[in-house]
Design a protein around this motif. Structure first.
Motif, PDB file in Angstrom:
ATOM      1  N   ALA A  10     -24.886  30.518  12.864  1.00  0.00           N
ATOM      2  CA  ALA A  10     -23.646  30.814  12.151  1.00  0.00           C
ATOM      3  C   ALA A  10     -23.027  32.109  12.654  1.00  0.00           C
ATOM      4  N   LEU A  11     -23.834  33.129  12.865  1.00  0.00           N
ATOM      5  CA  LEU A  11     -23.314  34.405  13.370  1.00  0.00           C
ATOM      6  C   LEU A  11     -22.748  34.259  14.778  1.00  0.00           C
ATOM      7  N   ASP A  12     -23.401  33.461  15.609  1.00  0.00           N
ATOM      8  CA  ASP A  12     -22.846  33.190  16.943  1.00  0.00           C
ATOM      9  C   ASP A  12     -21.470  32.553  16.820  1.00  0.00           C
ATOM     10  N   GLN A  13     -21.347  31.591  15.915  1.00  0.00           N
ATOM     11  CA  GLN A  13     -20.062  30.914  15.734  1.00  0.00           C
ATOM     12  C   GLN A  13     -19.001  31.887  15.214  1.00  0.00           C
ATOM     13  N   ILE A  14     -19.388  32.811  14.358  1.00  0.00           N
ATOM     14  CA  ILE A  14     -18.438  33.825  13.898  1.00  0.00           C
ATOM     15  C   ILE A  14     -17.995  34.689  15.071  1.00  0.00           C
ATOM     16  N   GLY A  15     -18.924  35.014  15.951  1.00  0.00           N
ATOM     17  CA  GLY A  15     -18.556  35.779  17.139  1.00  0.00           C
ATOM     18  C   GLY A  15     -17.550  35.049  17.998  1.00  0.00           C
ATOM     19  N   HIS A  16     -17.748  33.743  18.174  1.00  0.00           N
ATOM     20  CA  HIS A  16     -16.787  32.952  18.949  1.00  0.00           C
ATOM     21  C   HIS A  16     -15.437  32.930  18.230  1.00  0.00           C
ATOM     22  N   ALA A  17     -15.480  32.728  16.906  1.00  0.00           N
ATOM     23  CA  ALA A  17     -14.238  32.693  16.123  1.00  0.00           C
ATOM     24  C   ALA A  17     -13.489  34.010  16.229  1.00  0.00           C
ATOM     25  N   ARG A  18     -14.200  35.119  16.152  1.00  0.00           N
ATOM     26  CA  ARG A  18     -13.555  36.436  16.242  1.00  0.00           C
ATOM     27  C   ARG A  18     -12.810  36.586  17.562  1.00  0.00           C
ATOM     28  N   SER A  19     -13.462  36.193  18.638  1.00  0.00           N
ATOM     29  CA  SER A  19     -12.841  36.336  19.955  1.00  0.00           C
ATOM     30  C   SER A  19     -11.598  35.467  20.088  1.00  0.00           C
ATOM     31  N   PHE A  20     -11.737  34.193  19.731  1.00  0.00           N
ATOM     32  CA  PHE A  20     -10.598  33.281  19.871  1.00  0.00           C
ATOM     33  C   PHE A  20      -9.453  33.658  18.933  1.00  0.00           C
ATOM     34  N   LEU A  21      -9.762  34.024  17.688  1.00  0.00           N
ATOM     35  CA  LEU A  21      -8.705  34.350  16.739  1.00  0.00           C
ATOM     36  C   LEU A  21      -8.048  35.687  17.056  1.00  0.00           C
ATOM     37  N   THR A  22      -8.813  36.639  17.548  1.00  0.00           N
ATOM     38  CA  THR A  22      -8.214  37.907  17.972  1.00  0.00           C
ATOM     39  C   THR A  22      -7.222  37.673  19.095  1.00  0.00           C
ATOM     40  N   TYR A  23      -7.623  36.861  20.050  1.00  0.00           N
ATOM     41  CA  TYR A  23      -6.745  36.559  21.185  1.00  0.00           C
ATOM     42  C   TYR A  23      -5.509  35.794  20.723  1.00  0.00           C
ATOM     43  N   ALA A  24      -5.700  34.782  19.894  1.00  0.00           N
ATOM     44  CA  ALA A  24      -4.561  34.012  19.394  1.00  0.00           C
ATOM     45  C   ALA A  24      -3.611  34.894  18.600  1.00  0.00           C
ATOM     46  N   GLY A  25      -4.148  35.750  17.767  1.00  0.00           N
ATOM     47  CA  GLY A  25      -3.326  36.572  16.899  1.00  0.00           C
ATOM     48  C   GLY A  25      -2.382  37.504  17.620  1.00  0.00           C
ATOM     49  N   ARG A  26      -2.735  37.891  18.813  1.00  0.00           N
ATOM     50  CA  ARG A  26      -1.876  38.811  19.557  1.00  0.00           C
ATOM     51  C   ARG A  26      -0.523  38.185  19.877  1.00  0.00           C
ATOM     52  N   ALA A  27      -0.475  36.871  19.972  1.00  0.00           N
ATOM     53  CA  ALA A  27       0.801  36.198  20.253  1.00  0.00           C
ATOM     54  C   ALA A  27       1.765  36.329  19.088  1.00  0.00           C
ATOM     55  N   TRP A  28       1.220  36.516  17.878  1.00  0.00           N
ATOM     56  CA  TRP A  28       2.047  36.520  16.660  1.00  0.00           C
ATOM     57  C   TRP A  28       1.924  37.834  15.900  1.00  0.00           C
ATOM     58  N   ASP A  29       1.376  38.868  16.569  1.00  0.00           N
ATOM     59  CA  ASP A  29       1.174  40.180  15.941  1.00  0.00           C
ATOM     60  C   ASP A  29       0.371  40.069  14.651  1.00  0.00           C
ATOM     61  N   LYS A  30      -0.692  39.287  14.720  1.00  0.00           N
ATOM     62  CA  LYS A  30      -1.597  39.131  13.588  1.00  0.00           C
ATOM     63  C   LYS A  30      -3.014  39.497  14.015  1.00  0.00           C
ATOM     64  N   THR A  31      -3.809  39.941  13.053  1.00  0.00           N
ATOM     65  CA  THR A  31      -5.200  40.255  13.331  1.00  0.00           C
ATOM     66  C   THR A  31      -6.073  39.030  13.107  1.00  0.00           C
ATOM     67  N   GLU A  32      -7.315  39.132  13.517  1.00  0.00           N
ATOM     68  CA  GLU A  32      -8.259  38.052  13.244  1.00  0.00           C
ATOM     69  C   GLU A  32      -8.409  37.837  11.738  1.00  0.00           C
ATOM     70  N   ASP A  33      -8.375  38.920  10.964  1.00  0.00           N
ATOM     71  CA  ASP A  33      -8.475  38.800   9.511  1.00  0.00           C
ATOM     72  C   ASP A  33      -7.262  38.087   8.918  1.00  0.00           C
ATOM     73  N   ASP A  34      -6.081  38.380   9.447  1.00  0.00           N
ATOM     74  CA  ASP A  34      -4.882  37.675   8.985  1.00  0.00           C
ATOM     75  C   ASP A  34      -5.060  36.173   9.142  1.00  0.00           C
ATOM     76  N   LEU A  35      -5.539  35.769  10.297  1.00  0.00           N
ATOM     77  CA  LEU A  35      -5.664  34.345  10.583  1.00  0.00           C
ATOM     78  C   LEU A  35      -6.803  33.695   9.802  1.00  0.00           C
ATOM     79  N   ALA A  36      -7.876  34.423   9.590  1.00  0.00           N
ATOM     80  CA  ALA A  36      -9.016  33.840   8.884  1.00  0.00           C
ATOM     81  C   ALA A  36      -8.795  33.783   7.377  1.00  0.00           C
ATOM     82  N   TYR A  37      -8.205  34.826   6.816  1.00  0.00           N
ATOM     83  CA  TYR A  37      -8.191  34.968   5.363  1.00  0.00           C
ATOM     84  C   TYR A  37      -6.849  34.690   4.697  1.00  0.00           C
TER      85      TYR A  37
END
Length: 274
Positions: free
Chosen positions: A71-98
């Motif tokens: 589960a922690l590995d998957q969170i690590g993958h999610a953090r990386s992908f969501l951080t990268y995605a969020g930059r396109a829309w000026d959002k953080t990983e937390d914005d996208l997750a929560y």
């Protein structure tokens, strides 16, 4: 996600982003690339939330640790992908997750399915791990350097996930009559959601060699599955496929409950820190 907003899961140094990872993630992707990263990040995030439920509930202490680490590995993958995605829309990983609503998520239906008993969870892990290994093994050659770098780290961890699920599939199938019955039942419940993993979408055509065409993974996935099932003396389930639609924001009835648990603390206390 940051410690300030983490609810059901918490970030540890083992899956925190490294400085070199952050440098890559600071690149602002095109919208289509961000959408693709969102797909992969959402799959990992929702699967991690499902797996985290097993901590303190697994059939043996070692599995509490093993499933928690996956589960922690998957969170690590999610953090990386969501951080990268969020930059396109000026959002953080937390914005996208929560702070996204259910229709804004792009996870496939498979990762949203209930854990069921341990055998059903292993059946889901067996499918997801083999799929992710095939996917990330190809994504390391992406012409997008950030996606390639995330995949290069993720594939090493998913290789362990794959081995873990295979060993448990064999152990359950070749164990007692009851464990074999449950493994067969778990595969039957899981298999309807496999087809969605390999369904092509217009976004992939738009991205070209940046993304991996899902249908291109199916033959190697099927070969890997057959090798394991042959060894386990199991047959592929003969069951109708589910409709799917997660990539378009059409989800199973289960996602809303997952998000309610995942997002409650961040939504109750937005911007909180401790």
């Amino acid at each position: 996600m940051s410690e300030a907003n983490a609810s059901a899961t918490r970030i540890t140094p083992g899956n925190a982003l490294r400085p070199e990872d952050i440098a890559l993630l600071e690149t602002k992707p095109a919208d289509a690339v961000a959408q693709y990263a969102l797909w992969l990040g959402d799959d990992a995030l929702i699967l991690a939330q499902r797996l985290g439920w097993w901590i303190s509930r697994a059939p043996e202490l070692e599995e509490d640790v093993a499933l928690g680490n996956i589960a922690l590995d998957q969170i690590g993958h999610a953090r990386s992908f969501l951080t990268y995605a969020g930059r396109a829309w000026d959002k953080t990983e937390d914005d996208l997750a929560y702070f996204r609503r259910e229709p804004e998520f792009r996870s496939v239906h498979l990762v949203e399915q209930p854990n069921g008993d341990f055998a059903r969870t292993i059946a889901r892990q067996f499918v997801v791990a083999l799929y992710q290994w095939e996917l990330y093994s190809r994504l390391v050659d992406s012409s997008d350097p950030t996606l390639a770098a995330i995949a290069a780290k993720a594939v090493k961890e998913v290789d362990y996930h794959r081995d873990h699920s295979i060993q448990w599939t064999l152990r359950l199938a070749q164990g007692t009559d009851e464990s074999r019955r449950r493994m067969i039942a778990g595969l039957k419940l899981t298999w309807p959601y496999v087809e969605e993993l390999f369904t092509d979408h217009p976004l992939v055509n738009e991205l070209g060699d940046i993304a991996v065409r899902p249908s291109s993974l199916r033959s190697s996935f099927d070969e890997a599955v057959k090798l394991v099932l042959d060894e386990a003396d199991l047959e592929l389930p003969d069951v109708p496929g589910a409709i799917g639609g997660g990539r378009q924001g059409l989800h199973s009835e289960h996602l809303g409950y997952i998000l309610a648990e995942l997002q409650v603390l961040a939504r109750e206390y937005p911007g909180a820190s401790w």
